[in-house]
Structure formats: structure tokens, C-alpha cells
Design a protein around this motif. Structure first.
Motif, short mmCIF file in Angstrom:
data_model
loop_
_atom_site.label_atom_id
_atom_site.label_comp_id
_atom_site.label_asym_id
_atom_site.label_seq_id
_atom_site.Cartn_x
_atom_site.Cartn_y
_atom_site.Cartn_z
N GLU A 1 -67.82 -62.94 74.89
CA GLU A 1 -66.65 -63.18 74.05
C GLU A 1 -65.46 -62.34 74.52
N HIS B 1 -74.54 -69.52 73.40
CA HIS B 1 -74.51 -68.73 72.15
C HIS B 1 -75.10 -69.55 70.99
N GLU C 1 -70.38 -70.78 75.19
CA GLU C 1 -70.45 -71.10 73.75
C GLU C 1 -71.73 -71.89 73.45
N HIS D 1 -63.76 -64.26 77.05
CA HIS D 1 -62.99 -65.38 76.49
C HIS D 1 -61.64 -64.88 75.97
N GLU E 1 -70.36 -71.59 67.02
CA GLU E 1 -70.46 -71.59 68.48
C GLU E 1 -70.56 -73.02 69.00
FE LIG Z 1 -69.31 -67.72 71.48
#
Ligand SMILES: [Fe+2]
Ligand SMILES: [Fe+2]
Lengths: 81, 312
Positions: free
Chosen positions: B158, B77, B74, B161, B44
Motif C-alpha cells: 500500500e 490482498h 489489490e 500505491h 480490496e
Molecule cells: Fe490493497
């Protein structure tokens, strides 16, 4: 190694909508209450929370479980807190 | 100290037991989950500078916003995974600031430069999807309660993303001409890069304990298949050539190139013509790290020393 920035852990609690339970959703490291509020709001932005609050980890007192991250806050023998 | 022996804990876990604190972990469990979480956190963290340098190529203010929103996710995370490690007595300070760049445990794919907008969106389409395959499996199966809860947020983000990657891949594919050619070049190096990310085939896998302790549910090959089962149809639907297809007889996706094989990071090309190499050779390439390793690590921590010293 670089010096640490004097941070401690804050537990993050949030409620999604009116009528929902306040849930423990995570934690942030922050050097104080003001930044803990900012970091929590910015880190846990996956929902449009109705309510969010932070609690210093040291303020969470376990009632029935003698282990886990809050165990160190258990009152000691003879402790009158 | 865990109240259980290794075998007792494994048996309990397979009966559905969820651990809620590090004190319940046996030494074997603790070791396995620290490895897993370190890889997760480092991956991450290193995705952030990779995406950050690529976000300069965003074609509009809107896309700047969405690209940076992904980077922000990110970093959150990474922070959450390091925080979980900290509760197990592992120093986040050391992990983030005390290691040499080559000691980070992220996959080789995040040592590579992302040089244009197409590479960034294919990274979202391929790498973030790999993240979803891996972490979605952990979310469904992990025996560690705090991790299971932390992954609710991660999975949700995610998915965004991935959608960002897919939507933009579709736009570039529809444009034709130079855009589509560029997209195909991305697929050519990033598809095998992701395939390799899932690691040793099951037949060669060293025993890591991650399945015994239910830290995950699927094997490396199953995860690789899962990733291909959505990525290959995506590419085909966009008119892009992915080096794999579904084999009706075998009832699985098969690769159309020697696996594993050697990679030339300077020209971003897999050396299919040199044939299959050993996994030992792959591990050596991974250990040597890729061209952006030091720059990425430095970019997430360059100001730490200065600001830290002002405050102390
Ligand atoms: Fe991530
Ligand atoms: Fe992601």
C-alpha cells in the motif's frame, strides 16, 4: 452459485536472504501443486525471495498444539502413519 | 469452542494476548472479526476493477505496468483476507460468487467510476492512503496473529500505491493549466468521499466491539484526523484546495463544509449548498450503492460460471 474449482489450501513458506529463517508467510488456494507454485510466487511478490516453497495444508502435522488450521492432520488414536 | 467467556477474553486481550486460531474465539469476537475482514476483503476486491477500468487511461507503457501492478496487489490482498475468513469457516466461494453486488461491504467510494488518469492517481493518493491508515492501525493493534502477519505484505505494498499517487499528483500539479484544473476537480469530489469512508463520528458510533477485542486501535474520528494530517498538507503543498484546515485552537483538522452531506454521483459533486444531512440519509445512499457497483462486481467474476462448468 458457481461450482468451486477443486482447490485446496497450500501453505507458503519463504526465506528472504541466505542465513534467514524460512518463515510461514501465507497461503494460497490451488487445484494442484503446479498452480500452487505459480499462485504463491505471484501472490507473495512483495520481496525478492531467496527461497520459497509450498506445502499442502494436509501435510503439516502439529506436534504440540491441538488446535488451529493444521489440527485436523493430528494422527488419530491407533493411527500408524 | 472458546475456552473463555467474552469478559475473560477481553481482559486477556488487553493484557497483550494474541489469538492464533479460530477455536480460541468467543462468539462475539468471531462476529466482530468476520465483519472487519469482510469489509477489508471486499474493499480490496472492488478497488481492483475500479483501478482496472481506469488503467486504460495510463499515458505510457511504464504507467500501464505500474497501474496494473497495483491492481495485481489489490487482488492478492483480497485473496489473503478471504482466505483468513475461510479458516474461520466462512465460505470464500459464497462471499465472492454467491452474493448480490449490493451485498458487498466495500465503501461507497469504490462504487464510483474513475474516468481519467488524474482520478486514478488521486485514488492512489487518497483512497490507498485511507487503506494505509485503517490497515496500518489494524496491523499495529490486532489481537489476531494470522491477520497481523498477513498485513506485513499489505502495508508494504500500500505504501507503494500511495507513493505512485503522490508522485503523479505532483507531476500533474506542476504542469499547471488543464492538468491542475482536472486535479483540483478530483480533490473536490474525492476528498469528501474519503472523509465519509471513515464512517460515523465517535459521538454517534454504535458499539461494535472492535476496540474491546483490539481488532483495531484508533476510533473513526482519530483515523479521519490521521488521514487529514497527511492529506491536507499534501494538497496544500501542491497548490490544491482541500476543504479542511488545521485549527490551532482545537488542535485538530476541521472540515470546511457541512458533514455529512449529500452527493450527486452523476455529476460527481457534493451538494454543500444543501447543508448537513443525517447519517441515516448517508446509510441509505450507501445501501443503494453507486453507479459502478454491478459492473465492478460482474467484472471480477463473469467467467467463473463458464470455466467452472467446463471443469465439472
Ligand atoms: Fe490493497
Ligand atoms: Fe492499494
Amino acid at each position: 452459485m458457481s461450482p468451486p474449482l477443486g482447490e485446496s489450501v497450500y501453505e507458503v513458506f519463504a526465506r528472504k536472504s541466505r542465513g534467514d529463517p524460512l518463515r510461514h508467510i501465507g497461503y494460497v488456494d490451488a487445484p494442484g501443486v503446479e498452480l500452487a507454485r505459480v499462485y504463491a510466487w505471484k501472490t507473495y511478490d512483495e520481496e525478492n525471495w531467496f527461497e520459497m516453497c509450498v506445502v499442502p495444508r494436509g501435510a503439516v502435522i502439529p506436534v504440540n498444539r491441538p488446535e488451529g488450521p493444521w489440527a485436523r492432520n493430528l494422527p488419530k488414536e491407533g493411527d500408524e502413519r | 469452542m472458546s475456552p473463555y467467556t467474552e469478559d475473560e477474553l477481553k481482559a486477556k486481550i488487553h493484557g497483550g494476548y494474541i489469538l492464533e486460531s479460530p477455536e480460541e474465539m468467543t462468539p462475539g469476537y468471531r462476529k466482530a472479526i468476520i465483519v472487519q475482514l469482510t469489509v477489508q476483503a471486499d474493499t480490496e476486491l472492488m478497488s481492483a476493477p475500479a483501478y482496472w477500468l481506469a488503467a486504460r487511461h495510463a499515458p505510457s507503457t511504464n504507467t500501464q505496468v505500474s497501474a496494473h501492478a497495483i491492481i495485481q496487489d489489490e487482488l492478492a490482498h483480497a485473496n489473503i483476507a478471504y482466505r483468513l475468513l475461510e479458516d474461520m469457516g466462512v465460505s470464500k466461494e459464497h462471499l465472492v460468487y454467491g452474493r448480490e453486488p449490493h451485498e458487498f461491504k466495500h465503501p461507497y467510494g469504490f462504487d464510483q467510476p474513475l474516468d481519467n488518469w488524474a482520478e486514478l492517481v488521486v485514488a492512489n493518493g487518497f483512497f490507498d492512503r485511507a487503506g494505509i491508515c485503517l490497515l496500518g492501525d489494524v496491523h499495529r493493534n490486532t489481537s489476531y496473529g494470522p491477520l497481523k502477519r498477513a498485513l506485513v505484505k499489505v502495508d508494504m505494498e500500500e505504501t507503494f500505491h500511495l507513493r505512485h499517487g503522490e508522485v503523479w499528483m505532483r507531476r500533474l500539479a506542476r504542469a499547471g493549466g488543464a492538468a491542475t484544473e482536472l486535479l483540483q476537480r478530483c480533490v473536490d469530489w474525492m476528498f469528501p468521499m474519503t472523509i465519509e469512508w471513515f464512517g460515523l463520528p465517535d459521538g454517534l458510533k454504535r458499539h461494535s466491539g472492535q476496540l474491546d477485542y483490539k481488532l483495531k486501535g484508533l476510533t473513526n474520528d482519530e483515523l479521519r484526523q490521521l488521514w487529514m494530517s497527511s492529506t491536507v498538507p499534501l494538497c496544500e503543498g501542491l497548490g490544491l484546495k482541500a476543504p479542511a484546515h488545521y485549527d490551532e485552537q482545537k488542535e485538530e483538522y476541521v472540515l470546511e463544509y457541512p458533514f455529512p452531506c449529500q452527493y450527486d454521483p452523476e455529476v460527481k459533486r457534493w451538494l454543500f449548498e444543501d447543508g448537513e444531512i443525517t447519517w441515516q440519509a448517508v446509510f441509505e445512499r450507501w445501501k443503494g450503492r453507486g453507479p459502478m457497483n454491478e459492473r465492478y462486481v460482474e467484472s471480477v467474476r463473469r467467467s467463473r460460471g463458464a470455466v467452472g462448468s467446463w471443469l465439472n
